[in-house]
Design an enzyme around this catalytic site. Structure first.
Site, PDB file in Angstrom:
ATOM      1  N   SER A 240      21.780  76.015  75.961  1.00 51.97           N
ATOM      2  CA  SER A 240      21.283  75.050  74.977  1.00 51.97           C
ATOM      3  C   SER A 240      19.768  74.908  74.960  1.00 51.97           C
ATOM      4  O   SER A 240      19.216  74.417  73.988  1.00 51.97           O
ATOM      5  CB  SER A 240      21.921  73.687  75.214  1.00 51.97           C
ATOM      6  OG  SER A 240      21.531  73.193  76.472  1.00 51.97           O
ATOM      7  N   HIS A 268      28.201  75.042  72.946  1.00 51.33           N
ATOM      8  CA  HIS A 268      27.250  75.400  71.879  1.00 51.33           C
ATOM      9  C   HIS A 268      27.686  76.669  71.164  1.00 51.33           C
ATOM     10  O   HIS A 268      26.844  77.452  70.718  1.00 51.33           O
ATOM     11  CB  HIS A 268      25.838  75.524  72.456  1.00 51.33           C
ATOM     12  CG  HIS A 268      25.331  74.229  73.001  1.00 51.33           C
ATOM     13  ND1 HIS A 268      24.793  73.243  72.213  1.00 51.33           N
ATOM     14  CD2 HIS A 268      25.357  73.731  74.265  1.00 51.33           C
ATOM     15  CE1 HIS A 268      24.467  72.197  72.964  1.00 51.33           C
ATOM     16  NE2 HIS A 268      24.812  72.472  74.216  1.00 51.33           N
ATOM     17  N   LYS A 299      30.492  68.045  69.612  1.00 51.36           N
ATOM     18  CA  LYS A 299      29.347  68.695  68.948  1.00 51.36           C
ATOM     19  C   LYS A 299      29.816  69.218  67.587  1.00 51.36           C
ATOM     20  O   LYS A 299      29.929  68.441  66.636  1.00 51.36           O
ATOM     21  CB  LYS A 299      28.761  69.783  69.852  1.00 51.36           C
ATOM     22  CG  LYS A 299      28.255  69.232  71.198  1.00 51.36           C
ATOM     23  CD  LYS A 299      27.417  70.213  71.954  1.00 51.36           C
ATOM     24  CE  LYS A 299      27.217  69.853  73.417  1.00 51.36           C
ATOM     25  NZ  LYS A 299      26.570  68.575  73.693  1.00 51.36           N
TER      26      LYS A 299
HETATM   27  N1  PLP Z   1      28.423  71.762  78.624  1.00 51.68           N
HETATM   28  C1  PLP Z   1      27.325  72.002  77.870  1.00 51.68           C
HETATM   29  C2  PLP Z   1      26.769  73.387  77.817  1.00 51.68           C
HETATM   30  C3  PLP Z   1      26.707  70.955  77.146  1.00 51.68           C
HETATM   31  O1  PLP Z   1      25.617  71.186  76.415  1.00 51.68           O
HETATM   32  C4  PLP Z   1      27.264  69.661  77.231  1.00 51.68           C
HETATM   33  C5  PLP Z   1      26.660  68.508  76.515  1.00 51.68           C
HETATM   34  O2  PLP Z   1      25.490  68.355  76.351  1.00 51.68           O
HETATM   35  C6  PLP Z   1      28.408  69.465  78.012  1.00 51.68           C
HETATM   36  C7  PLP Z   1      28.955  70.526  78.699  1.00 51.68           C
HETATM   37  C8  PLP Z   1      29.053  68.123  78.097  1.00 51.68           C
HETATM   38  O3  PLP Z   1      29.776  67.908  76.925  1.00 51.68           O
HETATM   39  P1  PLP Z   1      30.337  66.452  76.568  1.00 51.68           P
HETATM   40  O4  PLP Z   1      29.282  65.785  75.752  1.00 51.68           O
HETATM   41  O5  PLP Z   1      31.607  66.698  75.822  1.00 51.68           O
HETATM   42  O6  PLP Z   1      30.572  65.771  77.867  1.00 51.68           O
END
Ligand code: PLP
Length: 453
Positions: A240, A268, A299
């Protein structure tokens, strides 16, 4: 009865929400307060304080900020290029932030967070199934919509089964400990998301960290890890901060060579990468080589909340028995389930929304590159505008907001020293004019602050 309670509260002028906050007394509380204040001061002093801008409208390409920016949003809605309605922002500007802020910093890649059908599905689920379950899944918290959504997620990813969590953070926190023992090994990309790092910390497996997307280093670590019973390579599908995509083909080849399993976090990627939006594994043609997929519903898939693991049925069965965030946390609320379920329906009907996002990403990346900027990553809607200097990233982001473009600057420790950037995230519901306004503003601001000649 609720009316009676409200009336009594009104007469007494009290209720849970009234009165000033009570500060705990005693030496320990005073010592704690002092320590916390000093820690907070350190964060401010280090320049890493994260402040939150308050949005007073729905999530979407155009926003109104509380207390000023973005103009007044009326009750009317405007229809975007893909038939999605958003509150119209056309009121007078206030403060220094102009009316009609264009939002380029949400993970709302497909613009489904405010899609009318997604909202309607949430309302219907709320009315039919209630506000929530007041229970974890295995006691009395499983409704037919939870089972339907799990089945839909597994079908979407072409996996045997799926399990829902309150977030992908929880899915990542729950999987490694349930799956791996001290006899096993996990090999993790050094830039993996914090939730993968925390999930791995919780497990007792042997831990190896390989250099970011470095296949030589991964191979060396896999050789070292041959002594363990089971090896699991864990990587983000798309990273990200950089908008770069894990070399999954090479990872899967190495996994095959060294008899390892592959886990990907697709937060993502789900919904928009690959010909049918299935994710990085579809994009790179390795859907049958990746064993476990974790992803989020918060997302691209409607943006509400929730996460999941999808993969082999015995693994999902085991997670239902052993995974602590699943066992000891409340069921997903019906409205949230309704949003995600509708988002998946929309994506399984057509990939037009994902294609629209890809075209806009391409427009932004090529226009910015032509203007003289360096954009990290390739073909991903996360478009980091690389600037190097932390102060430059911060003043440029602020100046972009003054021009009605909401973007965020990132610097150390969130990204490596000397690699400060402004991250721009493209959504299917940005119009071509939105994208062009963003490029124009970057060009003006870049010239003003010396990032462009
Ligand atoms: N994994 C990644 C790569 C993320 O970017 C995020 C959130 O920013 C998460 C996990 C966590 O996701 P959630 O918002 O569903 O807890």
């Amino acid at each position: 009865m609720w009316l009676a309670v409200r009336a009594v509260r009104a007469v007494r002028g009290g209720g849970a929400g009234s009165g000033s906050p009570r500060a705990a007394s005693g030496a320990a509380a005073a010592q704690l307060r002092q320590r916390l204040e000093s820690e907070l001061e350190d964060i401010r002093g280090a320049g890493t304080w994260k402040s939150e801008r308050v949005i007073a409208s729905r999530q979407g390409p155009h926003l109104r900020l509380a207390g000023g920016g973005g103009g007044a949003c009326g009750e009317e809605e405007e229809e975007s290029s893909i038939g999605v309605c958003f509150p119209r922002c056309d009121g007078p500007a206030s403060l220094s932030v102009p009316a009609g802020i264009i939002n380029f910093c949400a993970n709302n890649y497909l613009g489904l967070s405010s899609h009318p059908e997604v909202i309607r599905a949430a309302v219907e689920a709320l009315e039919k199934f209630g506000a929530g379950l007041s229970s974890v899944r295995f006691i009395c918290g499983t409704q037919s919509i939870h089972k339907d959504l799990e089945e839909k997620i597994a079908r979407f990813h072409q996996r045997e089964d799926a399990i829902l969590y309150a977030s992908c953070f929880d899915a990542n926190a729950g999987i490694f400990e349930a799956l791996l023992t001290p006899e096993d090994a996990v090999l993790s990309d050094e830039l993996n998301h914090a939730s993968i790092i925390d999930g791995i910390r919780l497990c007792k497996a042997n831990k190896y960290r390989y250099k970011h997307m470095d296949m030589q280093d991964l191979e060396a670590k896999l050789q070292e890890a041959q002594k363990h019973r089971l090896r699991l390579v864990a990587t983000d599908g798309a990273f990200s901060m950089d908008g770069d995509i894990a070399p999954l083909r090479e990872i899967c080849q190495l996994a095959q060579k060294y008899d390892a399993l592959v886990f990907i976090d697709e937060c993502h990627a789900t919904g928009f990468l690959g010909p049918n939006g299935r994710g990085t594994d579809e994009l790179l043609g390795v859907m049958d080589k990746v064993t476990i997929v974790n992803s989020t519903l918060g997302k691209a898939l409607g943006g509400a909340a929730g996460g999941y693991t999808t993969g082999p049925k015995p693994l999902i069965d085991l997670l239902r028995q052993r995974s602590r965030p699943y066992l000891f946390s409340n069921s997903l609320p019906p409205a949230v389930v309704g949003c995600a379920s509708k988002a998946l329906d929309l994506l399984m009907e057509s990939n037009a929304i994902a294609q629209s996002m890809a075209a806009k990403t391409q427009r932004f990346r090529s226009k910015m590159t032509a203007a003289g900027f360096t954009i990290s990553g390739k073909d991903h809607p996360i478009c980091p505008v690389m600037l190097g200097d932390a102060r430059l990233a911060s003043v440029m982001a602020e100046d972009m907001l003054n021009r009605g473009i909401y973007v965020i600057g990132f610097s150390y420790p969130v990204v490596p020293k000397g690699k400060a950037r402004i991250r721009v995230q493209i959504s299917a519901v940005h119009s071509d004019e939105d994208i062009d306004r963003c490029v124009e503003a970057f060009t003006e601001v870049g010239r003003k602050h010396g990032a462009l000649p």
